[in-house]
Design an enzyme around this catalytic site. Sequence first.
Site, PDB file in Angstrom:
ATOM      1  NE  ARG A 242      18.883 -45.568 -12.213  1.00 24.90           N
ATOM      2  CZ  ARG A 242      18.365 -46.369 -13.143  1.00 24.90           C
ATOM      3  NH1 ARG A 242      18.557 -47.687 -13.065  1.00 24.90           N
ATOM      4  NH2 ARG A 242      17.650 -45.882 -14.136  1.00 24.90           N
ATOM      5  CE  LYS A 269      14.765 -43.116 -10.819  1.00 29.24           C
ATOM      6  NZ  LYS A 269      15.574 -41.982 -11.354  1.00 29.24           N
ATOM      7  CG  HIS A 332      24.162 -41.134 -10.478  1.00 24.66           C
ATOM      8  ND1 HIS A 332      23.250 -41.902 -11.170  1.00 24.66           N
ATOM      9  CD2 HIS A 332      23.763 -41.147  -9.189  1.00 24.66           C
ATOM     10  CE1 HIS A 332      22.316 -42.343 -10.336  1.00 24.66           C
ATOM     11  NE2 HIS A 332      22.608 -41.913  -9.126  1.00 24.66           N
ATOM     12  NE  ARG A 335      22.812 -44.399 -14.499  1.00 21.74           N
ATOM     13  CZ  ARG A 335      22.104 -45.376 -15.046  1.00 21.74           C
ATOM     14  NH1 ARG A 335      22.578 -46.620 -15.081  1.00 21.74           N
ATOM     15  NH2 ARG A 335      20.916 -45.139 -15.579  1.00 21.74           N
ATOM     16  CG  HIS A 358      17.865 -44.239 -19.111  1.00 23.71           C
ATOM     17  ND1 HIS A 358      18.600 -43.537 -20.037  1.00 23.71           N
ATOM     18  CD2 HIS A 358      18.464 -43.997 -17.914  1.00 23.71           C
ATOM     19  CE1 HIS A 358      19.593 -42.912 -19.435  1.00 23.71           C
ATOM     20  NE2 HIS A 358      19.533 -43.169 -18.149  1.00 23.71           N
ATOM     21  CE1 TYR A 368       5.606 -61.431 -19.816  1.00 20.97           C
ATOM     22  CE2 TYR A 368       4.592 -59.264 -19.774  1.00 20.97           C
ATOM     23  CZ  TYR A 368       4.582 -60.586 -19.417  1.00 20.97           C
ATOM     24  OH  TYR A 368       3.562 -61.094 -18.648  1.00 20.97           O
TER      25      TYR A 368
END
Length: 394
Positions: A242, A269, A332, A335, A358, A368
């Site tokens: 991003r 994010k 953006h 991406r 995402h 994890y």
Amino acid sequence: MALTDTKVRTVKSKEKSFKIADGKGLFLVVQPNGSKYWRFRYRFADKEKLLALGIYPDVTLADARRKRDEARKQLADTIDPGMAKQLKKRAQRITAENSFETIAREWHIKFSAKWTPQHGTKILIRLEKDIFPWLGNPPIAEINAPELLSVLRRIENRGALETAHRTLQYCGQIFRYAIATGRAERDISFDLRGAIPPVKKRHLASITNPKLIGTLLRTLKEYNGHLITKCALQLAPLVFVRPGELRQAEWREINFETAEWRIPAEKMKMRITHIVPLSTQALGILREIQPLTGHGKYVFPSLRTYTRPMSNNAVLAALRRMGYAKDEMTGHGFRSMASTLLNEQGWNRDAIERQLAHAERNNIRAAYNYAEYLPERRKMMQHWADYLDELIKN
């Protein structure tokens, strides 16, 4: 003798405090420092009591007499004025503690550690601007769905439909927090589902045609602006993070030996550590700019001061200067460019999604498994860089 305004105003203090009676239990206490306090003496349940009525001149003689008379009416109804005053204060305090604004700010403090500073600030500004002026004071349990909808309509009517939906989501979280802490019984935001028109999905402009991508990449290589901006522009398509993550890249996050860029969770994010495998081409760009900015904190610092990252609009502005309109390409856009072509080339969709950072439906699992598919992602990122090199040549 009853007091007069002149007497109250001109009475002089003495070495010790003293009282001047007005009548019917009202008197003025004059302190050595000149302060003047109104008091009302009364009896209730065979006990003598005092009621504070305020400080002169904030409370005038007329005000003090009115308060005295109100207290005498309460006594006539067998109500203790002092106890009534305490109960009123307590009710006001409880109302303030349970107001929407109080609970919203408490919720914000409680959960802001999970957000980026920018995101947390944006939420608070929206609440302060769009919600608190109209719904901040009432107890949260007394706010109904039509009242909340009325406030959200103000946002909708100024054309900020997406902001209206996001604000409704925040209010829902605040109501659920109030329920969890015992200060509300239900989340009225659920009653407003469908009450606000849906947001038309806005697709950020991107170039996905291989031939046009080649033209874009050649343009980036020929950019004649500042080296910091040029390197950021050239690295963007190779890492497809991003824009905010790119501009805030720090040298301590870059590992040349392992060819990795590890972005801390607090910058992401989704608040999960993100690993970006660095292709040989990406490492080459970083080595090119390292002599210029490597002594500081940020890989791409502001052109004005190296203590801050480059501005939000630096990459976007550079694209505009190179002739790419807002409906053609955005920061953006790199991406969606990578996502579209890598999926078309048959790479593992889950690996692509993980590299795009995402949202993972299971946040605990995501926390994890940020290194999931890493070997495959390393191959994919190098393949992508090599593929872009081929497009530049053609």
